[in-house]
Scaffold this motif. Structure first.
Motif, PDB file in Angstrom:
ATOM      1  N   GLU A 162       0.818  -1.218   0.000  1.00  0.00           N
ATOM      2  CA  GLU A 162       0.000   0.000   0.000  1.00  0.00           C
ATOM      3  C   GLU A 162       0.852   1.269   0.000  1.00  0.00           C
ATOM      4  O   GLU A 162       0.349   2.356  -0.259  1.00  0.00           O
ATOM      5  CB  GLU A 162      -0.934   0.024   1.224  1.00  0.00           C
ATOM      6  N   MET A 163       2.137   1.144   0.300  1.00  0.00           N
ATOM      7  CA  MET A 163       3.032   2.301   0.333  1.00  0.00           C
ATOM      8  C   MET A 163       3.272   2.819  -1.082  1.00  0.00           C
ATOM      9  O   MET A 163       3.273   2.042  -2.046  1.00  0.00           O
ATOM     10  CB  MET A 163       4.375   1.920   0.956  1.00  0.00           C
ATOM     11  N   THR A 164       3.468   4.133  -1.186  1.00  0.00           N
ATOM     12  CA  THR A 164       3.802   4.680  -2.501  1.00  0.00           C
ATOM     13  C   THR A 164       5.256   4.370  -2.821  1.00  0.00           C
ATOM     14  O   THR A 164       6.074   4.135  -1.916  1.00  0.00           O
ATOM     15  CB  THR A 164       3.586   6.199  -2.559  1.00  0.00           C
ATOM     16  N   ILE A 165       5.553   4.400  -4.105  1.00  0.00           N
ATOM     17  CA  ILE A 165       6.940   4.197  -4.535  1.00  0.00           C
ATOM     18  C   ILE A 165       7.831   5.256  -3.883  1.00  0.00           C
ATOM     19  O   ILE A 165       8.921   4.959  -3.410  1.00  0.00           O
ATOM     20  CB  ILE A 165       7.050   4.280  -6.075  1.00  0.00           C
ATOM     21  N   GLY A 166       7.334   6.490  -3.829  1.00  0.00           N
ATOM     22  CA  GLY A 166       8.098   7.567  -3.199  1.00  0.00           C
ATOM     23  C   GLY A 166       8.419   7.276  -1.747  1.00  0.00           C
ATOM     24  O   GLY A 166       9.547   7.480  -1.300  1.00  0.00           O
ATOM     25  N   GLU A 167       7.435   6.809  -0.984  1.00  0.00           N
ATOM     26  CA  GLU A 167       7.657   6.471   0.435  1.00  0.00           C
ATOM     27  C   GLU A 167       8.701   5.373   0.569  1.00  0.00           C
ATOM     28  O   GLU A 167       9.565   5.433   1.445  1.00  0.00           O
ATOM     29  CB  GLU A 167       6.363   5.951   1.070  1.00  0.00           C
ATOM     30  N   ILE A 168       8.592   4.377  -0.295  1.00  0.00           N
ATOM     31  CA  ILE A 168       9.526   3.246  -0.232  1.00  0.00           C
ATOM     32  C   ILE A 168      10.950   3.728  -0.485  1.00  0.00           C
ATOM     33  O   ILE A 168      11.873   3.369   0.250  1.00  0.00           O
ATOM     34  CB  ILE A 168       9.114   2.159  -1.234  1.00  0.00           C
ATOM     35  N   LEU A 169      11.131   4.539  -1.510  1.00  0.00           N
ATOM     36  CA  LEU A 169      12.472   4.991  -1.865  1.00  0.00           C
ATOM     37  C   LEU A 169      13.086   5.902  -0.811  1.00  0.00           C
ATOM     38  O   LEU A 169      14.295   5.873  -0.599  1.00  0.00           O
ATOM     39  CB  LEU A 169      12.449   5.684  -3.225  1.00  0.00           C
ATOM     40  N   VAL A 170      12.263   6.682  -0.123  1.00  0.00           N
ATOM     41  CA  VAL A 170      12.765   7.545   0.952  1.00  0.00           C
ATOM     42  C   VAL A 170      13.181   6.709   2.155  1.00  0.00           C
ATOM     43  O   VAL A 170      14.233   6.946   2.758  1.00  0.00           O
ATOM     44  CB  VAL A 170      11.706   8.595   1.356  1.00  0.00           C
ATOM     45  N   ASN A 171      12.375   5.713   2.494  1.00  0.00           N
ATOM     46  CA  ASN A 171      12.604   4.939   3.710  1.00  0.00           C
ATOM     47  C   ASN A 171      13.514   3.730   3.529  1.00  0.00           C
ATOM     48  O   ASN A 171      14.131   3.283   4.504  1.00  0.00           O
ATOM     49  CB  ASN A 171      11.268   4.486   4.290  1.00  0.00           C
ATOM     50  N   VAL A 178      15.761  -0.705  -2.107  1.00  0.00           N
ATOM     51  CA  VAL A 178      14.739  -1.417  -2.882  1.00  0.00           C
ATOM     52  C   VAL A 178      14.779  -0.993  -4.353  1.00  0.00           C
ATOM     53  O   VAL A 178      14.328  -1.725  -5.231  1.00  0.00           O
ATOM     54  CB  VAL A 178      13.333  -1.179  -2.273  1.00  0.00           C
ATOM     55  N   ALA A 179      15.351   0.168  -4.648  1.00  0.00           N
ATOM     56  CA  ALA A 179      15.361   0.708  -6.012  1.00  0.00           C
ATOM     57  C   ALA A 179      15.867  -0.288  -7.056  1.00  0.00           C
ATOM     58  O   ALA A 179      15.220  -0.451  -8.095  1.00  0.00           O
ATOM     59  CB  ALA A 179      16.147   2.009  -6.067  1.00  0.00           C
ATOM     60  N   PRO A 180      16.997  -0.973  -6.837  1.00  0.00           N
ATOM     61  CA  PRO A 180      17.454  -1.919  -7.865  1.00  0.00           C
ATOM     62  C   PRO A 180      16.449  -3.044  -8.147  1.00  0.00           C
ATOM     63  O   PRO A 180      16.312  -3.474  -9.285  1.00  0.00           O
ATOM     64  CB  PRO A 180      18.757  -2.485  -7.292  1.00  0.00           C
ATOM     65  N   ILE A 181      15.749  -3.479  -7.123  1.00  0.00           N
ATOM     66  CA  ILE A 181      14.742  -4.533  -7.321  1.00  0.00           C
ATOM     67  C   ILE A 181      13.617  -4.008  -8.201  1.00  0.00           C
ATOM     68  O   ILE A 181      13.159  -4.688  -9.127  1.00  0.00           O
ATOM     69  CB  ILE A 181      14.190  -5.033  -5.972  1.00  0.00           C
ATOM     70  N   LEU A 182      13.175  -2.785  -7.937  1.00  0.00           N
ATOM     71  CA  LEU A 182      12.105  -2.199  -8.737  1.00  0.00           C
ATOM     72  C   LEU A 182      12.575  -1.970 -10.167  1.00  0.00           C
ATOM     73  O   LEU A 182      11.826  -2.219 -11.121  1.00  0.00           O
ATOM     74  CB  LEU A 182      11.626  -0.895  -8.104  1.00  0.00           C
ATOM     75  N   HIS A 216      11.126   1.536 -14.420  1.00  0.00           N
ATOM     76  CA  HIS A 216      12.272   2.383 -14.722  1.00  0.00           C
ATOM     77  C   HIS A 216      12.038   3.852 -14.441  1.00  0.00           C
ATOM     78  O   HIS A 216      12.955   4.654 -14.547  1.00  0.00           O
ATOM     79  CB  HIS A 216      12.685   2.190 -16.184  1.00  0.00           C
ATOM     80  N   CYS A 217      10.839   4.217 -14.086  1.00  0.00           N
ATOM     81  CA  CYS A 217      10.528   5.629 -13.871  1.00  0.00           C
ATOM     82  C   CYS A 217      10.270   5.902 -12.387  1.00  0.00           C
ATOM     83  O   CYS A 217       9.227   6.418 -12.004  1.00  0.00           O
ATOM     84  CB  CYS A 217       9.321   6.021 -14.712  1.00  0.00           C
ATOM     85  N   LEU A 218      11.218   5.549 -11.556  1.00  0.00           N
ATOM     86  CA  LEU A 218      11.044   5.687 -10.106  1.00  0.00           C
ATOM     87  C   LEU A 218      10.920   7.143  -9.668  1.00  0.00           C
ATOM     88  O   LEU A 218      10.319   7.423  -8.637  1.00  0.00           O
ATOM     89  CB  LEU A 218      12.210   5.017  -9.368  1.00  0.00           C
ATOM     90  N   GLY A 219      11.451   8.066 -10.441  1.00  0.00           N
ATOM     91  CA  GLY A 219      11.371   9.472 -10.087  1.00  0.00           C
ATOM     92  C   GLY A 219      10.208  10.206 -10.740  1.00  0.00           C
ATOM     93  O   GLY A 219      10.033  11.396 -10.528  1.00  0.00           O
ATOM     94  N   CYS A 220       9.423   9.501 -11.546  1.00  0.00           N
ATOM     95  CA  CYS A 220       8.281  10.132 -12.229  1.00  0.00           C
ATOM     96  C   CYS A 220       7.253  10.624 -11.211  1.00  0.00           C
ATOM     97  O   CYS A 220       7.109  10.039 -10.146  1.00  0.00           O
ATOM     98  CB  CYS A 220       7.585   9.129 -13.145  1.00  0.00           C
TER      99      CYS A 220
END
Length: 63
Positions: free
Chosen positions: A6-15, A19-23, A29-33
């Motif tokens: 349920e967490m947003t991609i943004g929340e995951i990347l901050v905390n 996890v970024a390489p797995i995503l 590929h648009c983790l910063g979108c």
């Protein structure tokens, strides 16, 4: 911190940025979108045709 689907991609990347390489490997590929900042992990998996349970297992394996 435990990652939930349920967490947003943004929340995951901050905390838990490790996890970024797995995503990225999974095709997100648009983790910063802007949409990634408000989209839940489950929503992103659905949009990319991924199995959320498989993705959650890979993330959980990080520890």
């Amino acid at each position: 911190m435990d990652i939930t689907k349920e967490m947003t991609i943004g929340e995951i990347l901050v905390n838990k940025p490790e996890v970024a390489p797995i995503l990225m490997e999974a095709g997100m590929h648009c983790l910063g979108c802007p949409s990634a900042q408000g989209e839940s992990l489950e929503e992103a998996a659905m949009v990319h045709g991924m199995n959320i349970d498989d993705l959650m297992s890979r993330i959980a394996a990080l520890g």
